[in-house]
Design a protein around this motif. Structure first.
Motif, short mmCIF file in Angstrom:
data_model
loop_
_atom_site.label_atom_id
_atom_site.label_comp_id
_atom_site.label_asym_id
_atom_site.label_seq_id
_atom_site.Cartn_x
_atom_site.Cartn_y
_atom_site.Cartn_z
N MET A 1 23.66 38.49 43.50
CA MET A 1 24.47 39.40 42.69
C MET A 1 25.24 38.61 41.63
O MET A 1 25.63 37.47 41.85
N THR A 2 25.46 39.25 40.49
CA THR A 2 26.24 38.63 39.42
C THR A 2 27.69 38.48 39.86
O THR A 2 28.28 39.41 40.40
N GLN A 3 28.27 37.32 39.64
CA GLN A 3 29.67 37.10 39.96
C GLN A 3 30.53 37.53 38.78
O GLN A 3 30.49 36.91 37.71
N HIS A 4 31.29 38.59 38.95
CA HIS A 4 32.14 39.09 37.88
C HIS A 4 33.50 38.40 37.93
O HIS A 4 34.02 38.11 39.01
N ALA A 459 29.20 50.99 40.74
CA ALA A 459 28.83 51.74 39.53
C ALA A 459 30.07 52.19 38.76
O ALA A 459 30.06 52.22 37.53
N LEU A 460 31.14 52.55 39.48
CA LEU A 460 32.37 52.99 38.82
C LEU A 460 33.12 51.81 38.20
O LEU A 460 33.78 51.95 37.17
N ARG A 461 33.00 50.66 38.81
CA ARG A 461 33.74 49.49 38.31
C ARG A 461 32.98 48.76 37.21
O ARG A 461 33.58 48.30 36.24
N TYR A 462 31.66 48.67 37.33
CA TYR A 462 30.89 47.82 36.42
C TYR A 462 29.82 48.55 35.62
O TYR A 462 29.24 47.97 34.70
N GLY A 463 29.50 49.79 35.96
CA GLY A 463 28.36 50.46 35.36
C GLY A 463 28.56 50.87 33.91
O GLY A 463 29.69 50.99 33.42
N GLY A 464 27.44 51.11 33.22
CA GLY A 464 27.48 51.67 31.88
C GLY A 464 27.79 53.16 31.95
O GLY A 464 27.83 53.76 33.03
N LEU A 465 28.03 53.76 30.79
CA LEU A 465 28.42 55.17 30.76
C LEU A 465 27.53 55.96 29.82
O LEU A 465 27.23 55.51 28.71
N ASP A 466 27.10 57.14 30.27
CA ASP A 466 26.34 58.08 29.46
C ASP A 466 26.95 59.46 29.62
O ASP A 466 27.18 59.92 30.75
N VAL A 467 27.24 60.11 28.49
CA VAL A 467 27.80 61.46 28.53
C VAL A 467 26.71 62.46 28.89
O VAL A 467 25.62 62.45 28.31
#
Length: 526
Positions: A1-4, A459-467
């Motif tokens: 996993m990517t380390q943020h 997903a809520l912390r790191y995900g992209g967003l689409d309307v």
């Protein structure tokens, strides 16, 4: 996993020390008060606290007019108190962010006292000085936030000094390397004390046009370009030359490099002028510069699907989803429930709107920041003119109301002094606010639940967003937060009384709220 890094997707809780908790009975919040309530803050599930200025100051602008950057104002405590605060915060897993006010000082600062004496003293070039025009008038037409000229005459030097805010807040000359080194020394001092991050005040004003060109007038429809509002003539200019000078990028790059080397792990900025706000967000957060920044229009955002979607679009177009700091409220802006529900609303509506605010704030991309008391659903305090302390509120009364209404002391209980003080509070305690104290639990429990949901849902912390939908007539806003791995959350909000029913979607329901008034939200995961 990517380390943020720790700040990616973080939740930041802003503390305004003067109004948080008073422990010595003088009516002014202090650092020991913050220490006493850090357990409460940690239980919210936030990642960091941002402390507004606590440095020595004559308090004309309540801490943003600083006389000594490397010490603690006696009203707030001692350096030992600050060190204990940082230690306890770290023990609780909280990062500590402080305000870096680099742009200006108090007029009472010893640097300015020396600088104003003559044109040839050692600090003569530490502030922004300029000769008058041949007719004796100021160098240009630049207007301050307080609706007067940005230039004030100093007879000892027979020159004008610049101030973007009050005349008691002279602007430093950040092109002077000695000044820059002093600002770096100030930040290194606090980083050595264990501070984790810096919030940079008024970044857009660090440098201005070297040719001193006049600003052109703004279009009448753009007279809302500043949170100060159209009642200030500041909003009647297009701020082409007194803000966002091309030198700022190079300055920030060197500044951020220096503070990172000194141990700073997070840097973000206030972009305090709407003109080209999102383009500047992209400019100042590109690789090698600031980690994040926030824009002024978000602090006035209506609970309206099309408006929220518009901001999503601006951030997406400028590729800033990861670096935008959603600062929907702070010490300069209206509280969310008052912005969305008006100055008079039922308790039921106030609680529903606060829970809605939690759902929106905790599901946004990038970083999120909110002001103390939002988790309690505090409304603005209804102050009269005689109760005001804020110089901005006094200057523009009765327009705008100033910043005192949001800076009302935090009510911790229904006991004497609202649990804030045993003395007389520095701002009048109002029943409309103290009735919403922390012991009531609502809507505090919802904020805790949603902040913790954000922490454990990638997903809520790191995900992209689409309307998915933004329909003002239905009062529906829907968007998806998605990771490359396929983890996905759908967020649906009913944003007005009598809104259409929230759509049923596939996946596990994480949380749902329905107010019985039409407001509601639903978050699902697949």
């Amino acid at each position: 996993m990517t380390q943020h890094p720790w700040w990616r997707g973080a939740v930041i809780y802003q503390i305004y020390p003067r109004s948080f908790l008073d422990t010595n009975g003088d009516g002014i919040g202090d650092l020991p008060g913050i220490i006493r309530k850090l357990d409460y803050v940690a239980k919210l599930g936030v990642d960091a606290v941002w402390l507004s200025p606590f440095y020595p100051s004559p308090m004309r602008d309540f801490g943003y007019d600083i006389t000594a950057h490397c010490d603690v104002h006696p009203d707030y405590g001692t350096m030992d108190d600050f060190e204990k605060l940082v230690g306890k915060a770290h023990d609780l897993g909280l990062k500590v962010i402080i305000d870096a006010v680099l742009n200006h000082t108090s007029i009472d600062h010893e640097w300015f006292e020396e600088s104003r004496q003559s044109r040839d003293n050692p600090k003569a070039d530490w502030y922004q000085w300029c000769d008058p025009k041949p007719d004796g008038s100021p160098p240009n037409n630049w207007i301050s936030r307080f609706a007067d000229s940005q230039w004030t005459w100093e007879p000892r030097r027979e020159q004008y000094y610049r101030h973007q805010y009050m005349k008691e807040q002279p602007a430093l000359n950040l092109a002077n390397e000695e000044v820059v080194e002093q600002r770096l020394a100030f930040m290194r001092k606090w980083l050595d004390k264990g501070v984790d991050g810096m919030r940079f005040d008024a970044v857009t004003q660090y440098h201005a046009d070297e040719h001193m060109r006049d600003n052109p007038p703004a279009d009448p429809e753009d007279h809302d370009i500043s949170p100060v509002g159209s009642y200030s003539t500041f909003a009647h200019q297009k701020h082409l030359y007194d803000c966002n000078d091309e030198r700022i990028e190079g300055f920030l790059e060197k500044l951020v490099d220096q503070v990172r080397c000194a141990g700073c792990t997070y840097t973000y900025a206030e972009l305090d002028v709407r003109y080209q706000a999102y383009e500047n967000l992209a400019r100042y957060t590109q690789e090698g510069m600031l980690d994040g920044a926030y824009t002024p229009d978000v602090m006035e955002l209506a609970l309206q699907p099309s408006e929220i979607a518009r901001v999503f679009g601006e951030i997406d177009r400028n590729s800033c989803q990861g670096s935008h700091v959603w600062t929907l409220t702070n010490h300069d802006a209206k509280r969310m429930v008052s912005r969305w529900g008006g100055e008079e609303m039922s308790d039921e509506k106030r609680i529903a709107l606060s829970k809605m605010a939690a759902a929106l704030v905790c599901t946004l991309p990038g970083q999120i920041s909110f002001f103390q008391g939002e988790e309690l659903g505090l409304p603005n305090a209804p102050y009269g003119f005689d109760e005001l302390k804020d110089p901005q509120g006094i200057r523009f009364w009765p327009k705008g109301g100033g910043r005192d209404p949001v800076r009302h002391p935090v009510p911790w209980s229904d006991g004497p002094g609202a649990g804030f003080t045993e003395g007389e509070a520095w701002l009048t305690l109002r029943d409309e606010v103290t009735a919403c104290h922390a012991e009531r639990e609502e809507p505090l429990a919802t904020w805790r639940e949603l902040i913790c949901l954000r922490r454990k849902t990638s997903a809520l912390r790191y995900g992209g967003l689409d309307v998915l939908e933004a329909d003002d007539q239905k009062g529906l806003l829907g968007f998806a937060r998605t990771l490359d791995s396929g983890e996905r959350c759908e967020v649906w909000l009913a944003t007005k009384e009598g809104a259409a029913e929230l759509p049923e979607t596939e996946g596990e329901e994480l949380v749902r709220f329905s107010s019985g008034m039409g407001f509601g939200f639903r978050i699902t995961a697949t």
